[in-house]
Scaffold this motif. Structure first.
Motif, short mmCIF file in Angstrom:
data_model
loop_
_atom_site.label_atom_id
_atom_site.label_comp_id
_atom_site.label_asym_id
_atom_site.label_seq_id
_atom_site.Cartn_x
_atom_site.Cartn_y
_atom_site.Cartn_z
N SER A 43 0.83 -1.20 0.00
CA SER A 43 0.00 0.00 0.00
C SER A 43 0.86 1.25 0.00
O SER A 43 0.60 2.21 -0.73
N ALA A 44 1.91 1.24 0.83
CA ALA A 44 2.80 2.40 0.91
C ALA A 44 3.53 2.63 -0.41
O ALA A 44 3.71 3.78 -0.84
N GLN A 45 3.92 1.55 -1.07
CA GLN A 45 4.61 1.68 -2.35
C GLN A 45 3.70 2.30 -3.40
O GLN A 45 4.10 3.21 -4.14
N PHE A 46 2.46 1.81 -3.47
CA PHE A 46 1.51 2.35 -4.45
C PHE A 46 1.18 3.80 -4.11
O PHE A 46 1.06 4.65 -5.01
N GLU A 47 1.04 4.11 -2.82
CA GLU A 47 0.75 5.49 -2.40
C GLU A 47 1.87 6.43 -2.86
O GLU A 47 1.60 7.55 -3.33
N GLN A 48 3.11 6.00 -2.74
CA GLN A 48 4.24 6.82 -3.17
C GLN A 48 4.22 7.04 -4.68
O GLN A 48 4.51 8.13 -5.16
N GLN A 49 3.84 5.99 -5.42
CA GLN A 49 3.81 6.11 -6.88
C GLN A 49 2.77 7.13 -7.34
O GLN A 49 3.07 7.98 -8.19
N VAL A 50 1.55 7.04 -6.80
CA VAL A 50 0.52 7.96 -7.25
C VAL A 50 0.78 9.38 -6.76
O VAL A 50 0.45 10.35 -7.44
N ALA A 51 1.38 9.51 -5.57
CA ALA A 51 1.73 10.85 -5.08
C ALA A 51 2.77 11.50 -5.98
O ALA A 51 2.71 12.70 -6.26
N ALA A 52 3.72 10.69 -6.47
CA ALA A 52 4.75 11.22 -7.36
C ALA A 52 4.15 11.68 -8.69
O ALA A 52 4.72 12.53 -9.37
N LEU A 53 3.00 11.14 -9.05
CA LEU A 53 2.32 11.55 -10.27
C LEU A 53 1.42 12.77 -10.03
O LEU A 53 0.72 13.21 -10.94
N GLY A 54 1.43 13.29 -8.81
CA GLY A 54 0.59 14.43 -8.50
C GLY A 54 -0.84 14.06 -8.18
O GLY A 54 -1.74 14.91 -8.27
N GLU A 55 -1.08 12.81 -7.80
CA GLU A 55 -2.43 12.32 -7.51
C GLU A 55 -2.46 11.65 -6.13
O GLU A 55 -2.66 10.43 -6.02
N PRO A 56 -2.26 12.40 -5.06
CA PRO A 56 -2.13 11.80 -3.73
C PRO A 56 -3.43 11.21 -3.21
O PRO A 56 -4.52 11.72 -3.49
N TRP A 57 -3.30 10.13 -2.44
CA TRP A 57 -4.45 9.57 -1.73
C TRP A 57 -4.81 10.48 -0.56
O TRP A 57 -3.93 11.05 0.10
N ARG A 58 -6.11 10.58 -0.29
CA ARG A 58 -6.57 11.50 0.75
C ARG A 58 -7.44 10.84 1.83
O ARG A 58 -7.85 11.50 2.77
N SER A 59 -7.72 9.56 1.67
CA SER A 59 -8.61 8.92 2.65
C SER A 59 -8.24 7.46 2.83
O SER A 59 -7.60 6.84 1.98
N ALA A 60 -8.64 6.92 3.98
CA ALA A 60 -8.45 5.50 4.29
C ALA A 60 -9.49 5.10 5.32
O ALA A 60 -9.90 5.93 6.16
N TRP A 61 -9.93 3.85 5.28
CA TRP A 61 -11.00 3.40 6.14
C TRP A 61 -10.66 2.06 6.79
O TRP A 61 -10.03 1.21 6.17
N ARG A 62 -11.12 1.86 7.99
CA ARG A 62 -11.13 0.54 8.59
C ARG A 62 -12.35 -0.21 8.03
O ARG A 62 -13.47 0.32 8.08
N PRO A 63 -12.17 -1.41 7.49
CA PRO A 63 -13.29 -2.10 6.84
C PRO A 63 -14.51 -2.29 7.75
O PRO A 63 -15.65 -2.09 7.29
N ASP A 64 -14.30 -2.64 9.01
CA ASP A 64 -15.44 -2.86 9.90
C ASP A 64 -16.19 -1.55 10.16
O ASP A 64 -17.44 -1.52 10.17
N ARG A 65 -15.47 -0.47 10.32
CA ARG A 65 -16.12 0.82 10.58
C ARG A 65 -16.82 1.34 9.33
O ARG A 65 -17.88 1.97 9.44
N LEU A 66 -16.27 1.09 8.16
CA LEU A 66 -16.93 1.51 6.93
C LEU A 66 -18.25 0.75 6.76
O LEU A 66 -19.28 1.34 6.42
N ALA A 67 -18.23 -0.55 7.01
CA ALA A 67 -19.46 -1.34 6.90
C ALA A 67 -20.51 -0.83 7.88
O ALA A 67 -21.69 -0.68 7.52
N ASP A 68 -20.09 -0.55 9.11
CA ASP A 68 -21.04 -0.02 10.11
C ASP A 68 -21.58 1.33 9.67
O ASP A 68 -22.77 1.63 9.87
N ARG A 69 -20.72 2.16 9.08
CA ARG A 69 -21.15 3.48 8.65
C ARG A 69 -22.18 3.36 7.53
O ARG A 69 -23.18 4.09 7.50
N LEU A 70 -21.98 2.45 6.61
CA LEU A 70 -22.92 2.25 5.51
C LEU A 70 -24.28 1.80 6.04
O LEU A 70 -25.33 2.29 5.60
N LEU A 71 -24.27 0.89 7.00
CA LEU A 71 -25.54 0.42 7.57
C LEU A 71 -26.25 1.55 8.32
O LEU A 71 -27.47 1.68 8.25
#
Length: 297
Positions: A226-254
């Protein structure tokens, strides 16, 4: 994981098409040329790149076939298959609107499955990206057709409900939302606004999207990828801005009003789409997961 033709390019200007969008489109096209058997049958994947890039990919698809590129290609194919299955289920249930958010060079609206049922496709993306896509299609002799409507919108800055009304989707209409390769680049607030809009729609509404998993809950090897891919897209000027815990995301959707939430990791996707392949096409968990959520019984 980024195609060689985009690795050394400078960051995109504001509003210009992203190189990650090009990378995903190339992955779909290369799948048609190299992988046997084909999982995602998309005869328009190659021509939709535009004549120049399509010819370059056709001349040397193996340029995009290193181990990491194959892994990325499998992920792109698998997420498209999950989305198209969700759309088929929605069509069978009587839903007649498909909304593609951040569509890029996605060809679903061009191929228009279920058009005979009255399905209409609404594509929302940045205005400059839409203009770029239409120019490529014109060069290739392709057109969107009467079943598709393109609307320019920046989901980081504009309200989704207003953009959907502009595209002709009423508030009381159910829809199948397809949102792939976008959420990692948005803030959590922008993501929640889109999800809340979908959750407030009538029964039968569904959404398919992928998201970045919070690195703190990943096993070490997956966190490293994940860190490697994050560095690649950031170097392209397209940084990641969010991340979720899967259990909390599922609870939030419900809690928003979705009644059914299904998550897909690499193991589930490989079992469903890439079992016992001679070519070894497989995806791996790299900090990105796929999820579907549905409103109603």
């Amino acid at each position: 994981m980024i195609p060689p033709s985009t690795e050394s390019a400078p960051p995109p200007a504001a509003g210009q098409p992203t190189r990650t969008a090009v990378a995903m489109a190339i992955a779909r096209a290369v799948h048609q040329l190299l992988d046997e058997p084909i999982v995602l049958d998309d005869p328009l994947a190659l021509p939709s790149l535009g004549p120049e890039l399509a010819q370059a990919v056709r001349d040397d698809p193996f340029r995009y076939n290193d181990p990491m590129a194959r892994t990325l290609r499998a992920a792109v194919v698998a997420r498209s298959m999950v989305a198209e299955h969700a759309l088929a289920c929605a069509a069978a249930a009587g839903v007649r609107r498909c909304v593609l958010l951040g569509a890029g060079l996605e060809t679903l609206s061009l191929r228009a499955p279920h058009a005979a049922t009255g399905m209409r496709y609404l594509e929302l993306d940045h205005p400059d990206t839409q203009a770029w896509k239409l120019a490529l299609l014109r060069e290739a002799g392709l057109s969107m057709g009467p079943h598709a409507t393109l609307v320019g919108v920046d989901l980081q800055q504009q309200r989704l409900d207003a953009a959907l009304r502009e595209a002709g989707l009423r508030d009381d209409e159910a829809a199948c939302f397809i949102w792939l390769g976008v959420t990692p680049y948005l803030t959590e607030a922008a993501i929640e606004a889109v999800l809340a809009n979908a959750a407030a729609r009538p029964a039968g509404t569904s959404i398919v999207f992928d998201y970045r998993v919070d690195p703190s809950v990943l096993p070490p090897w997956e966190a490293m990828m994940s860190a490697q891919f994050e560095q690649q897209v950031a170097a392209l000027g397209e940084p990641w801005r969010s991340a979720w815990r899967p259990d909390r995301l599922a609870d939030r959707l419900l809690s928003m009003g979705f009644t059914q939430v299904d998550s897909f990791d690499a193991h589930a996707l490989n079992a469903r789409y890439f079992p016992r392949r001679k070519d070894g096409l497989q995806t791996v968990d790299g900090g990105l997961r796929l999820i579907t959520a549905r409103v109603g019984p």
